[in-house]
Design a protein around this motif. Structure first.
Motif, PDB file in Angstrom:
ATOM      1  N   ASN A 131     -51.464  99.114  -5.512  1.00  0.00           N
ATOM      2  CA  ASN A 131     -51.140 100.502  -5.868  1.00  0.00           C
ATOM      3  C   ASN A 131     -51.865 101.481  -4.943  1.00  0.00           C
ATOM      4  OD1 ASN A 131     -50.007 102.570  -7.734  1.00  0.00           O
ATOM      5  ND2 ASN A 131     -52.178 102.978  -8.098  1.00  0.00           N
ATOM      6  N   THR A 136     -50.082 101.565  -1.626  1.00  0.00           N
ATOM      7  CA  THR A 136     -48.812 102.284  -1.754  1.00  0.00           C
ATOM      8  C   THR A 136     -49.020 103.785  -1.839  1.00  0.00           C
ATOM      9  OG1 THR A 136     -47.783 100.387  -2.810  1.00  0.00           O
ATOM     10  CG2 THR A 136     -46.771 102.539  -3.230  1.00  0.00           C
ATOM     11  N   ARG A 137     -49.977 104.196  -2.665  1.00  0.00           N
ATOM     12  CA  ARG A 137     -50.162 105.628  -2.897  1.00  0.00           C
ATOM     13  C   ARG A 137     -50.741 106.336  -1.670  1.00  0.00           C
ATOM     14  NH1 ARG A 137     -50.411 107.509  -8.336  1.00  0.00           N
ATOM     15  NH2 ARG A 137     -50.886 109.503  -7.331  1.00  0.00           N
ATOM     16  N   SER A 154     -48.171 106.240   1.209  1.00  0.00           N
ATOM     17  CA  SER A 154     -47.053 107.147   0.887  1.00  0.00           C
ATOM     18  C   SER A 154     -47.460 108.599   1.074  1.00  0.00           C
ATOM     19  CB  SER A 154     -46.598 106.939  -0.560  1.00  0.00           C
ATOM     20  OG  SER A 154     -46.096 105.648  -0.745  1.00  0.00           O
ATOM     21  N   ARG A 178     -47.392 109.404   4.677  1.00  0.00           N
ATOM     22  CA  ARG A 178     -46.203 108.908   5.393  1.00  0.00           C
ATOM     23  C   ARG A 178     -45.738 109.912   6.444  1.00  0.00           C
ATOM     24  NH1 ARG A 178     -42.916 107.111   1.216  1.00  0.00           N
ATOM     25  NH2 ARG A 178     -42.524 109.280   0.698  1.00  0.00           N
ATOM     26  N   ALA A 194     -44.256 101.622   2.126  1.00  0.00           N
ATOM     27  CA  ALA A 194     -44.699 102.998   1.864  1.00  0.00           C
ATOM     28  C   ALA A 194     -44.559 103.895   3.087  1.00  0.00           C
ATOM     29  CB  ALA A 194     -46.155 102.990   1.394  1.00  0.00           C
ATOM     30  N   ASP A 195     -44.809 103.359   4.282  1.00  0.00           N
ATOM     31  CA  ASP A 195     -44.724 104.165   5.505  1.00  0.00           C
ATOM     32  C   ASP A 195     -44.133 103.315   6.628  1.00  0.00           C
ATOM     33  OD1 ASP A 195     -44.889 105.827   7.640  1.00  0.00           O
ATOM     34  OD2 ASP A 195     -47.040 106.255   7.458  1.00  0.00           O
TER      35      ASP A 195
END
Ligand code: XIL
Length: 297
Positions: free
Chosen positions: A106, A109-110, A113, A116, A160-161
């Motif tokens: 997580n 991802t966070r 993101s 990004r 995510a990116d």
């Protein structure tokens, strides 16, 4: 070129520095940064403890101070570091098993993101291999969640990116040794199974200069189909100036060695207290190491 960044750019590379948000109000520091460098890394501000101080609460204010400075000046940004056994928030240090795995993914991802489109390259995983001759993974809370934690992190970062180059970063991996060979084998395995990885970071915290097989080591990673970046360069010792030139020459000799980052600007900014391993003295004057670096570029 007359600056590190411009000279590196003429060779199709970047020349970066690790910077600290708290020093962006120091005019001497900022004038060197803006004049000489075309890439930055947040020295601490994008690490797990800085970006997720309590679980699920993300704080990007200091990371953004660095990112905004870079963007306003047209500098690239290296993201450092999504997962690492050090500088974890205490809540993560106290977790294990699937709870920690889920929290770690997580986090990847966070943070990836949030940034990004702004990050040139991310250090997705930092320092996951053990020192010495074992070639083993380092024991850590993350490693104890299962050997696949590194590939899970890279897959999450890619999702995510998708535009960021995804790097594995480590130290004592500058020459061909058991640790760098273990990383080489991991990258080869990732490539063969389609796990997304684009680059290997050699931190290159050195004394006097790089090992004699530095260039060969860079080349063997490049031959796997990944870029190599020198990510945290600093050199202590009496041969510092020639050591910097050797690092630049090795990187320029390998097409896939795409950039060099020094881990700080002035000696007084360095984490290696008292070792004076950087290119500018405490007053911001260019050192002999600066001149040899510029001349090698
Ligand atoms: C260091 C920073 O320079 C220090 O300010 C901090 O106290 C500790 O971390 N390898 C890494 C970097 O990947 O994140 C470390 O940076 C240096 C070693």
């Amino acid at each position: 070129g007359t600056t590190l960044g411009a000279s590196a750019a003429e060779k199709g590379r970047y020349f970066g520095a690790a910077i600290a948000a708290g020093r962006l109000s120091d005019s001497t520091y900022v004038s060197i940064l803006n004049r000489e460098f075309n890439s930055v890394t947040a020295e601490n501000e994008m690490k797990w403890d800085a970006t997720e101080p309590s679980q699920g609460n993300f704080t990007f204010s200091n990371g953004d101070r660095i990112a905004n400075h870079a963007i306003s000046r047209g500098m690239k940004i290296r993201g450092h570091a999504l997962l690492w056994h050090q500088q974890q928030p205490s809540w993560a240090q106290n977790m294990s098993g699937s709870a920690l795995r889920n929290a770690a993914i997580n986090h990847v991802t966070r943070v990836a993101s949030y940034y990004r489109g702004k990050i040139h390259s991310w250090d997705v995983v930092n320092e996951a291999f053990a020192d010495g001759t074992s070639g083993a993974r380092r024991d850590s809370n993350l490693q104890r969640t299962g050997n696949d934690w590194i590939e899970a992190a890279f897959r999450a970062a890619r999702a995510a990116d998708p535009g960021a180059k995804l790097c594995y970063n480590d130290y004592n991996t500058d020459g061909i040794n058991a640790k760098s060979t273990a990383i080489y084998n991991m990258v080869r395995d990732f490539k063969s199974r389609g796990v997304p990885i684009d680059c290997v970071g050699l931190q290159s915290h050195l004394t006097n200069g790089p090992p004699s097989d530095y260039r060969a080591n860079i080349q063997r990673f490049a031959d796997l189909g990944v870029d190599v970046q020198i990510t945290e360069l600093d050199i202590s010792g009496s041969s510092q100036a020639s050591g910097y030139a050797s690092v630049v020459n090795a990187c320029l000799a390998v097409a896939r060695c795409t950039g060099i980052t020094v881990w700080g600007i002035r000696d007084s900014d360095s984490w290696r207290t008292g070792q004076n391993p950087l290119l500018f003295d405490a007053s911001g004057n260019k050192k002999a190491a600066y001149t040899s670096t510029l001349n090698a570029l």
